[in-house]
Design an enzyme around this catalytic site. Sequence first.
Site, PDB file in Angstrom:
ATOM      1  CE  LYS A  78      -3.917   1.850   2.708  1.00 15.55           C
ATOM      2  NZ  LYS A  78      -4.786   1.594   3.880  1.00 15.55           N
ATOM      3  CB  SER A 153      -8.042   3.432   2.972  1.00 13.73           C
ATOM      4  OG  SER A 153      -7.166   2.852   3.920  1.00 13.73           O
ATOM      5  CB  SER A 177      -8.244   0.597   5.950  1.00 19.89           C
ATOM      6  OG  SER A 177      -9.015   1.758   6.051  1.00 19.89           O
TER       7      SER A 177
END
Lengths: 488, 96
Positions: A78, A153, A177
């Site tokens: 990420k 996210s 997330s």
Amino acid sequence: MDITKLTISNSRKLLDTKQISAVELTNMYLDRIKQLDDQIGSYLSICEDNAILQAQEAQKLIDSGNSSALCGIPLSIKDNICIEGTKTTCASKMLEDFTAPYTATAVDKLIAHNAVILGKTNLDEFAMGGSTENSAFKITKNPFDLDRVPGGSSGGSAASVAASLALGSLGSDTGGSVRQPASFCGVVGMKPTYGLVSRYGLIAFASSFDQIGPIAKTVEDCAIILDSIAGYDSKDGTSLSYKNPSSYSSSVSEDIDIKNLKIGLPKEYLTDGLNSEVRASLYNSIASLEKLGAKIEEFSMPSLKYAIQAYYLMSSAEASSNLSRYDGVKYGYRADKCKNYQDLLGRSRAEGFGKEVKRRILLGTYALASGYYDAYYKKALKLRTLISKGFEDAFTKYDIILHPTAPETAFKLGQNTNDPLTMYLADIYTVAVNIAGLPSISVPSGYDTNGLPIGLSFTGKPLGEHEIFKAAAAFEADFKINLRVPAI
Amino acid sequence: MTNSNNDYIKYISSLAKLSLDNDEMQSLAKDMENIIGLMDTIKDIDTDNIDATEHISHMTNNMREDIPGTPSDCNKILSNSKHRIDNCFAIPKMID
């Protein structure tokens, strides 16, 4: 070789038996990313040259008989986790040109285990959001339906695994997330106990909630990644000094017996807001667990009703503080032609941050402002005590808490973008776990009538990773939902 | 906070160091009104006898040994700044 059928554990066998080389495996993923990621939008940047070099190094170890579980395994990261010398943007205009000067401990550990880092994945800006539509650069799409969100996210990470554009990924979980996008994309996402994985090099959103966690296709693969990233780190003042008695992957690779496992199901998560197909899937899953010998019982934990409010007040307050470092001076976006320092500060922040980030900064500043602190922030801290105590009490009766990961399946792109409250309420089942710092794992538990994945969460006691891995792996092995491959 | 009165959002955005334009101020004020409305539902919960949990890990002063090390390279630290003069970050004047 069908790339969509590969997992970390079966790729290990292919690599070690020389049916494929690490460089060939890495090239397969790089080629697929070039071919398909325009449709999905899961990656923000690709580290092709480094990935090939890492694969060559991994192959030397494999050839010398010194490989380990992640040696030569292609993973994605990420883009709020730093890798020295690479762009780390947090999907924000604010950090569009930021090159990380150091590497996060979790990534360092993956590299030390000779994993191959393919690239950095898309996210909601600064990890704030539940759909990956808040990125300043691109929208990531759900591989199961390109008109729908992948969740957020860590939507880029989850989509990269679901679309077989990586064998596993690192995401970050502040209020769900990792787990919610895993649920939306039909993969496994795990949020470890707070402090088990170092946050050093994870760009801070809400420090007392943020936790790096693995996303992969199977429970075993998640456990393999956690084995390599867990552990004390002196660079992180909140890192736990915990000596793991045995590897997480060993707890899921043996014969798993969950007879007499006591599982609690909070009534507060079974309200009208729960989509009927997700509810039906939950009860199917319960039947499967009962067949395996687990004892499941509904119980009440009234404090859960206030988890959303407590979470958004505390996390936004921490975000407003953490994001004060973006002043346009030391790094990040700087506004043009500023009259003075105050002008530079105010305009750089207003122009560099997106709308959702500004909402959270404003909410956090409001909650911490004189005259409002007691009514909002301090109240939320007291609710944190109540929620943590509620879990402590529940764990005197149950080994594991079971709940749906999200109240619904993946929603349409744009459906909630102008409705922040609806977006916040989508986190209703995941945030309490972060408030209490507990470990939790989301596993696929079915599909709705639109063919969209549904996720089921197993939440454990602090440092109860072994228990939730075992329960999730037993469920995964028995439930046999015939995991679908997205038709992309 | 009311939508018709943006004074408070102006105050909060000034505390947050966000120089918002009028349109954005209006739009965020409306969002904030709804969000604060949701947050207000916790106001009446009796928490008088409950202690606040500042941090879930209950850690205090997790110290490491004080061992001298090599400081980060100055150029590396400055490399992400758009404006620098010699070994310093450059900013516009602070005082008119």
